[in-house]
Design a protein around this motif. Structure first.
Motif, PDB file in Angstrom:
ATOM      1  N   ALA A  11       7.117  16.235  -1.730  1.00 42.05           N
ATOM      2  CA  ALA A  11       5.883  15.233  -1.501  1.00 42.05           C
ATOM      3  C   ALA A  11       6.725  14.231  -0.339  1.00 42.05           C
ATOM      4  N   GLY A  12       5.637  13.681   0.389  1.00 43.21           N
ATOM      5  CA  GLY A  12       6.216  12.768   1.413  1.00 43.21           C
ATOM      6  C   GLY A  12       5.614  11.442   0.954  1.00 43.21           C
ATOM      7  N   ILE A  13       6.215  10.519   0.840  1.00 43.03           N
ATOM      8  CA  ILE A  13       5.710   9.231   0.213  1.00 43.03           C
ATOM      9  C   ILE A  13       5.881   8.261   1.181  1.00 43.03           C
ATOM     10  N   ILE A  14       4.770   7.508   1.702  1.00 43.86           N
ATOM     11  CA  ILE A  14       4.508   6.448   2.646  1.00 43.86           C
ATOM     12  C   ILE A  14       4.193   5.238   1.889  1.00 43.86           C
ATOM     13  N   VAL A  15       4.870   4.090   2.074  1.00 46.81           N
ATOM     14  CA  VAL A  15       4.712   3.020   1.573  1.00 46.81           C
ATOM     15  C   VAL A  15       4.748   1.812   2.726  1.00 46.81           C
TER      16      VAL A  15
ATOM     17  N   SER B 215       8.993   5.912   4.720  1.00 50.49           N
ATOM     18  CA  SER B 215       8.724   7.266   4.141  1.00 50.49           C
ATOM     19  C   SER B 215       9.974   7.726   3.535  1.00 50.49           C
ATOM     20  N   PHE B 216       9.486   8.476   2.655  1.00 53.73           N
ATOM     21  CA  PHE B 216      10.944   9.283   1.874  1.00 53.73           C
ATOM     22  C   PHE B 216       9.954  10.571   1.187  1.00 53.73           C
ATOM     23  N   SER B 217      11.158  11.400   0.800  1.00 50.74           N
ATOM     24  CA  SER B 217      10.620  12.655   0.041  1.00 50.74           C
ATOM     25  C   SER B 217      10.488  12.274  -1.422  1.00 50.74           C
ATOM     26  N   GLY B 218       9.680  13.255  -2.021  1.00 54.61           N
ATOM     27  CA  GLY B 218       9.384  13.235  -3.371  1.00 54.61           C
ATOM     28  C   GLY B 218      10.403  14.090  -4.363  1.00 54.61           C
ATOM     29  N   ASP B 219      11.123  15.071  -3.586  1.00 55.37           N
ATOM     30  CA  ASP B 219      11.940  16.151  -4.299  1.00 55.37           C
ATOM     31  C   ASP B 219      13.442  15.766  -4.060  1.00 55.37           C
ATOM     32  N   LYS B 220      14.064  14.867  -3.216  1.00 54.83           N
ATOM     33  CA  LYS B 220      15.220  14.713  -3.047  1.00 54.83           C
ATOM     34  C   LYS B 220      16.045  13.773  -4.466  1.00 54.83           C
ATOM     35  N   MET B 221      16.502  12.740  -3.955  1.00 48.34           N
ATOM     36  CA  MET B 221      17.220  11.950  -5.005  1.00 48.34           C
ATOM     37  C   MET B 221      16.058  11.480  -6.063  1.00 48.34           C
ATOM     38  N   LEU B 222      14.625  11.273  -5.528  1.00 52.86           N
ATOM     39  CA  LEU B 222      13.720  10.991  -6.447  1.00 52.86           C
ATOM     40  C   LEU B 222      13.652  11.815  -7.722  1.00 52.86           C
ATOM     41  N   GLY B 223      13.751  13.223  -7.642  1.00 46.84           N
ATOM     42  CA  GLY B 223      13.937  14.109  -8.600  1.00 46.84           C
ATOM     43  C   GLY B 223      12.412  14.444  -9.039  1.00 46.84           C
ATOM     44  N   GLY B 224      11.452  14.484  -8.098  1.00 46.48           N
ATOM     45  CA  GLY B 224      10.161  14.553  -8.539  1.00 46.48           C
ATOM     46  C   GLY B 224       9.674  15.992  -7.644  1.00 46.48           C
ATOM     47  N   PRO B 225       8.539  16.229  -7.349  1.00 47.84           N
ATOM     48  CA  PRO B 225       7.924  17.357  -6.849  1.00 47.84           C
ATOM     49  C   PRO B 225       8.156  17.181  -5.143  1.00 47.84           C
TER      50      PRO B 225
ATOM     51  N   ASN C 245      -4.215  13.861   8.297  1.00 47.98           N
ATOM     52  CA  ASN C 245      -4.071  13.635   6.761  1.00 47.98           C
ATOM     53  C   ASN C 245      -4.495  14.762   5.893  1.00 47.98           C
ATOM     54  N   ARG C 246      -5.891  15.294   6.247  1.00 47.91           N
ATOM     55  CA  ARG C 246      -6.502  16.162   5.557  1.00 47.91           C
ATOM     56  C   ARG C 246      -5.597  17.441   5.507  1.00 47.91           C
TER      57      ARG C 246
ATOM     58  N   ALA D 291       1.033  -1.174  -0.083  1.00 46.08           N
ATOM     59  CA  ALA D 291      -0.143   0.058  -0.166  1.00 46.08           C
ATOM     60  C   ALA D 291       1.013   1.194   0.050  1.00 46.08           C
ATOM     61  N   ALA D 292       0.265   2.333  -0.508  1.00 45.38           N
ATOM     62  CA  ALA D 292       0.891   3.510  -0.409  1.00 45.38           C
ATOM     63  C   ALA D 292       0.013   4.809  -0.216  1.00 45.38           C
ATOM     64  N   MET D 293       0.609   5.859   0.322  1.00 44.58           N
ATOM     65  CA  MET D 293      -0.032   7.118   0.228  1.00 44.58           C
ATOM     66  C   MET D 293       0.944   8.302   0.007  1.00 44.58           C
ATOM     67  N   VAL D 294       0.455   9.348   0.054  1.00 44.56           N
ATOM     68  CA  VAL D 294       1.393  10.529  -0.277  1.00 44.56           C
ATOM     69  C   VAL D 294       0.791  11.856   0.545  1.00 44.56           C
ATOM     70  N   VAL D 295       1.736  12.435   1.315  1.00 41.75           N
ATOM     71  CA  VAL D 295       1.450  13.779   1.792  1.00 41.75           C
ATOM     72  C   VAL D 295       2.114  14.992   1.695  1.00 41.75           C
ATOM     73  N   ASN D 296       2.125  16.079   2.106  1.00 46.63           N
ATOM     74  CA  ASN D 296       2.861  17.166   1.606  1.00 46.63           C
ATOM     75  C   ASN D 296       4.409  17.193   1.475  1.00 46.63           C
ATOM     76  N   ASN D 297       4.962  16.407   2.541  1.00 49.19           N
ATOM     77  CA  ASN D 297       6.599  16.402   2.195  1.00 49.19           C
ATOM     78  C   ASN D 297       6.837  15.376   3.250  1.00 49.19           C
ATOM     79  N   ASN D 298       8.205  14.808   3.492  1.00 44.23           N
ATOM     80  CA  ASN D 298       8.490  13.775   4.302  1.00 44.23           C
ATOM     81  C   ASN D 298       8.327  14.010   5.849  1.00 44.23           C
ATOM     82  N   ALA D 299       8.604  15.415   6.070  1.00 37.21           N
ATOM     83  CA  ALA D 299       8.512  15.735   7.524  1.00 37.21           C
ATOM     84  C   ALA D 299       7.071  15.617   7.924  1.00 37.21           C
ATOM     85  N   GLY D 300       6.103  16.049   6.910  1.00 35.78           N
ATOM     86  CA  GLY D 300       4.608  15.450   7.136  1.00 35.78           C
ATOM     87  C   GLY D 300       4.429  14.186   7.412  1.00 35.78           C
ATOM     88  N   ALA D 301       5.105  13.255   6.462  1.00 31.99           N
ATOM     89  CA  ALA D 301       5.042  11.788   6.430  1.00 31.99           C
ATOM     90  C   ALA D 301       5.390  11.116   7.910  1.00 31.99           C
ATOM     91  N   VAL D 302       6.544  11.748   8.416  1.00 29.32           N
ATOM     92  CA  VAL D 302       6.899  11.179   9.595  1.00 29.32           C
ATOM     93  C   VAL D 302       5.896  11.483  10.890  1.00 29.32           C
TER      94      VAL D 302
END
Ligand SMILES: *Cc1c(COP(=O)(O)O)cnc(C)c1O
Length: 471
Positions: A306-310, A294-304, A325-326, A150-161
């Motif tokens: 975001a905070g990704i949680i899988v 959890s990890f960032s979308g805009d560090k080495m991933l190279g995207g916008p 979450n909202r 499963a996966a979800m996405v929030v504003n950034n990794n700080a938010g994800a943590v």
């Protein structure tokens, strides 16, 4: 204050006088009146500061109408320009947090522009004709690439943590190794985020060595989570020991406790294949069986941003249900950018060539040299003997608090200009249009070509041309 300064200050005209002058000179209004008034205030403020700061005798011409109009025009231009603007990154720091971290791949940026100017099925299920979930657009592909359930996405990794801790451990205890209590730039500190989430931090082990027994001894009824944090921006070397995520997952299984890993800068490509230092990939991390990664979308991933949680389905489901979450949700532009970036990862070669962050991190020495020579030639072609440009070997950095020990051999173009100090050159370039951010080493203004985009080379040359003309 000297009497001359006081005299000048007394002569400083009021806003109304300058406004009158401006309206006579500029009958065709290009700016709303309140903006003009504000610009005049700022111009007069600057003038006042100049008078107060100068020791030398000041010329009355400083207060002439021409000068007042000129200062107003400059202040007005400033006010009418966008504050957030494009910058040329000549620092060699690839994931430069102050310069916006990752550049979106070209096709991705286009996709965002197209989608954001139109309606979309952001939260609308086109098959059912009913309300849908905004996260559904990236969940499947995140699971596909990472191997997670499963996966979800929030504003950034700080938010994800924060969200993960708040959901899984509020009012309870979280065990973390003392060697992993990291601070990331911009005041993200694990102990502080933990405190705000309402979870209690239980530190185990020492700065350099933590063993599985340390974690096990700290487990009590109040324990809710075992957390590992990637020491992304520093390295503990020498006499060290850390517990592998795999062993921690096994310990979690024994005591029925969830295990979380904050990966920081997550990457899907094993960059060690491209002569970078080894970092655990998202896939490897998920494969250990950790409940949350959890990890960032805009560090080495190279995207916008975001905070990704899988992770595991039931755990991620619980995090999704958290009402906070909202408050951390991502908008449609981010979502569009993230989905399009993730698509590129279906083919590793494509990801490496299309995602600027990956392209710059794995740029071959030959390409760097060619680029450096192009810039060097452009500068020499300006044909000004006062300007001297040379090639300098240095190291670029990954940035974004990732791979702190990574040396990325690179080439810089170093510039000196007769009659201008290195710090003056640095300042003029920083104030150019577009601004060029480099750095100074041994009295030389250096521009690392690794992070300079091809089309920016002529822009840099123009900035130097202008600097030489105005000198
Ligand atoms: C960068 C980082 C964060 C914060 O991520 P953002 O996306 O900047 O909010 C959290 N933890 C670690 C280990 C990091 O490296």
């Amino acid at each position: 204050m000297k009497p001359e300064q006081q005299a000048l200050l007394r002569k400083l005209p009021g806003v109304d006088y300058v406004l009158n002058l401006w309206e006579q000179e500029q009958p065709a209004q290009q700016a709303p009146r309140p903006v003009v008034v504000q610009a005049i205030r700022s111009a007069l403020g600057k003038l006042r500061a100049t008078i107060m700061a100068t020791d030398e005798t000041l010329d009355e011409a400083l207060l002439s109408d021409t000068q007042l109009l000129h200062l107003t025009e400059t202040a007005l231009k400033n006010a009418m320009n966008f504050k957030l603007k494009r910058v040329i990154n000549a620092t060699g720091v690839v994931v430069h947090t102050n310069l916006g971290r990752s550049l979106l791949p070209e096709g991705v940026a286009r996709h965002v522009a197209e989608l954001s100017g139109r309606y979309s099925n952001l939260e609308f299920d086109l098959e059912q004709g009913a309300r849908g979930s905004r996260y559904s657009h990236v969940e499947d592909i995140l699971c596909e690439i990472s191997g997670a359930e499963a996966a979800m996405v929030v504003n950034n990794n700080a938010g994800a943590v924060f969200l993960s801790l708040e959901t899984l451990a509020k009012g309870k205890e979280v065990i973390v190794s003392r060697g992993e209590l990291v601070e990331i730039g911009g005041s993200f500190r694990i102990p502080d985020v933990m405190a705000r989430s309402g979870a209690r931090l239980v530190e185990v082990g020492t700065t350099n060595r933590t063993h599985l027994a340390d974690y096990e001894r700290a487990i009590r009824n109040e324990t809710a989570l075992l957390l590992k944090v990637h020491t992304s921006n520093y390295s503990v070397v020498g006499f060290t020991a850390e517990v592998s995520l795999k062993d921690l997952v096994a310990l979690g299984g024994k005591y029925h406790l969830p295990v979380m890993k904050d990966l920081g800068s997550g990457n899907f490509v094993a960059l060690s294949k491209y002569s970078l230092l080894k970092e655990p990939t998202v896939q490897e991390t998920v494969a250990t069986g950790a409940d949350v990664v959890s990890f960032s979308g805009d560090k080495m991933l190279g995207g916008p941003q975001a905070g990704i949680i899988v992770g595991r389905k039931d755990t991620i489901e619980g995090i999704k249900q958290n009402p906070i979450n909202r408050a951390l949700r991502i908008d449609k532009m981010t979502l569009a950018a993230l989905e399009a970036t993730l698509h590129l990862y279906r083919d590793e070669a494509q990801a490496l060539s299309a995602i600027p962050t990956l392209r710059m991190l794995t740029m071959p020495a030959k390409v760097i040299l060619t680029k450096a020579r192009r810039l060097l030639n452009r500068l020499r072609k300006l044909g000004n003997n006062q300007l001297k440009a040379v090639l300098v070997k240095t190291s670029s950095r990954v940035g974004g608090g990732a791979l702190p020990l990574q040396e990325l051999p690179t080439k810089c173009v170093g510039v000196t200009i007769e009659g201008l100090s290195a710090s003056r050159i640095e300042q003029i370039m920083r104030e150019a249009t577009p601004p060029v951010v480099g750095h100074i080493e041994d009295d030389l203004f250096l521009m690392d070509v690794r992070t300079i985009q091809d089309e920016e080379i002529p822009m840099i040359a123009s900035a130097f041309k202008k600097m030489l003309e105005e000198q």
